[in-house]
Design a protein around this motif. Structure first.
Motif, mmCIF file in Angstrom:
data_model
loop_
_atom_site.group_PDB
_atom_site.id
_atom_site.type_symbol
_atom_site.label_atom_id
_atom_site.label_comp_id
_atom_site.label_asym_id
_atom_site.label_seq_id
_atom_site.Cartn_x
_atom_site.Cartn_y
_atom_site.Cartn_z
ATOM 1 N N ARG A 278 0.838 -1.202 0.000
ATOM 2 C CA ARG A 278 0.000 0.000 0.000
ATOM 3 C C ARG A 278 0.874 1.254 0.000
ATOM 4 N NH1 ARG A 278 -3.070 -3.269 3.577
ATOM 5 N NH2 ARG A 278 -2.120 -2.260 5.404
ATOM 6 N N GLU A 281 2.127 1.873 -3.436
ATOM 7 C CA GLU A 281 1.064 2.410 -4.271
ATOM 8 C C GLU A 281 0.813 3.879 -3.949
ATOM 9 O OE1 GLU A 281 -1.875 2.609 -7.128
ATOM 10 O OE2 GLU A 281 -0.266 1.156 -6.783
ATOM 11 N N ARG A 282 0.861 4.254 -2.664
ATOM 12 C CA ARG A 282 0.663 5.662 -2.308
ATOM 13 C C ARG A 282 1.780 6.514 -2.860
ATOM 14 N NH1 ARG A 282 -0.614 3.418 2.717
ATOM 15 N NH2 ARG A 282 1.432 4.048 3.562
ATOM 16 N N ARG A 284 3.575 5.855 -5.536
ATOM 17 C CA ARG A 284 3.418 5.922 -6.989
ATOM 18 C C ARG A 284 2.401 6.986 -7.382
ATOM 19 N NH1 ARG A 284 0.238 4.209 -10.852
ATOM 20 N NH2 ARG A 284 -1.209 3.220 -9.400
ATOM 21 N N ARG A 285 1.289 7.056 -6.573
ATOM 22 C CA ARG A 285 0.230 7.996 -6.902
ATOM 23 C C ARG A 285 0.604 9.433 -6.496
ATOM 24 N NH1 ARG A 285 -5.208 4.845 -4.742
ATOM 25 N NH2 ARG A 285 -5.134 3.111 -6.236
ATOM 26 N N GLY A 286 1.419 9.490 -5.440
ATOM 27 C CA GLY A 286 1.676 10.801 -4.863
ATOM 28 C C GLY A 286 2.719 11.612 -5.489
#
Length: 286
Positions: A278, A281-282, A284-286
């Motif tokens: 997680r 993923e955070r 990567r998005r951030g």
């Protein structure tokens, strides 16, 4: 006309008299005849039948005059000087022990008071011992109640998947960073909050503040049984999650249990892996 036998006894008793005159007639006792002329006719001496009665009467009068007139329980006392014989010459002679945590001025104040009212040192000690025992009992009762409250809070937190020790570590980190600078002053502030809110509500407040300040909830440094909950792991960066997992895996016993399905350690390991995913993923998005 009244006879000689009508006088004597009652009047002598009312006057505080001594032994009744032999024969009861009021005649001058024989022993007075051996006294100087200026004493022979003293009416106060005629009340005593003999020298022994005179001596006893004198001693009784002296004892009454010398004894202080102590007040009764329902008498107000404004002047304590009547008790001066019971108190030591100096207030410092009183042995006053102060309960742990109490200011020494408490003992000094009681010394001055005990001396003022004339307490005997043994009386002062009994009062002090009673007070100290009562204070110790109250402190112990308060500590027991606080411990029971904390234990109940731990049980409730654990039942909801939380990790008490990990969150406590986050509070410690928060206070070190954002406290009052002086650790003692910071703890005094926490104690003041606890006095108002109680133990469990203070912990809830501090845990919430630590989370708000972004302090990660970390397990004990010794690799103990505590571990961050999934919610706490999600508040960490990927590096923080990996650091916690690596710290756990440095314990061979923990690793052995983590490889056994259904154990607490296995669930913790799975939580770490999921939290790392997680976090990636955070990032990567951030």
């Amino acid at each position: 006309m009244m006879s000689d036998e009508a006088g004597g006894g009652a009047a002598a008793e009312i006057a505080g008299g001594g032994a009744e005159q032999p024969g009861g007639g009021g005649a001058t006792p024989e022993w007075l005849g051996r006294l100087p002329d200026d004493l022979k006719g003293d009416v106060n001496l005629t009340r005593y039948a003999d020298v022994e009665a005179l001596a006893r009467g004198h001693l009784e009068a002296r004892s009454k005059l010398g004894a202080p007139k102590l007040p009764t329980a329902d008498t107000a006392i404004d002047n304590f000087e009547m008790f001066h014989a019971a108190r030591p010459a100096d207030a410092a002679a009183y042995e006053i022990s102060v309960p742990d945590g109490y200011d020494a001025q408490f003992g000094d104040g009681f010394r001055a008071l005990a001396h003022e009212i004339g307490l005997h040192p043994s009386q002062a000690k009994k009062i002090v011992d009673f007070n100290n025992s009562a204070v110790a009992g109250q402190l112990q009762a308060a500590q027991d109640a606080a411990k029971a409250e904390v234990d109940s809070f731990k049980t409730e937190l654990t039942s909801k998947g939380g990790d008490y020790q990990a969150q406590l570590n986050s509070v410690t980190a928060m206070l070190e960073k954002h406290g009052l600078g002086d650790p003692d002053e910071t703890m005094k502030a926490v104690e003041g909050i606890e006095a108002q809110l109680g133990a469990s509500r203070t912990l809830k407040l501090l845990f919430g503040l630590a989370q708000g300040f972004g302090e990660p909830a970390t397990p004990p440094a010794d690799g103990g049984s505590g571990a961050p909950s999934p919610a706490n792991l999600d508040s960490m960066t990927i590096d923080q999650v990996r650091a916690v997992r690596q710290e756990k895996m440095a314990n061979p016993e923990w690793v052995k249990k983590a490889n056994t399905a259904g154990t607490q350690e296995n669930r913790e390991y799975n939580n770490f892996i999921a939290a790392e995913a997680r976090a990636v993923e955070r990032a990567r998005r951030g």
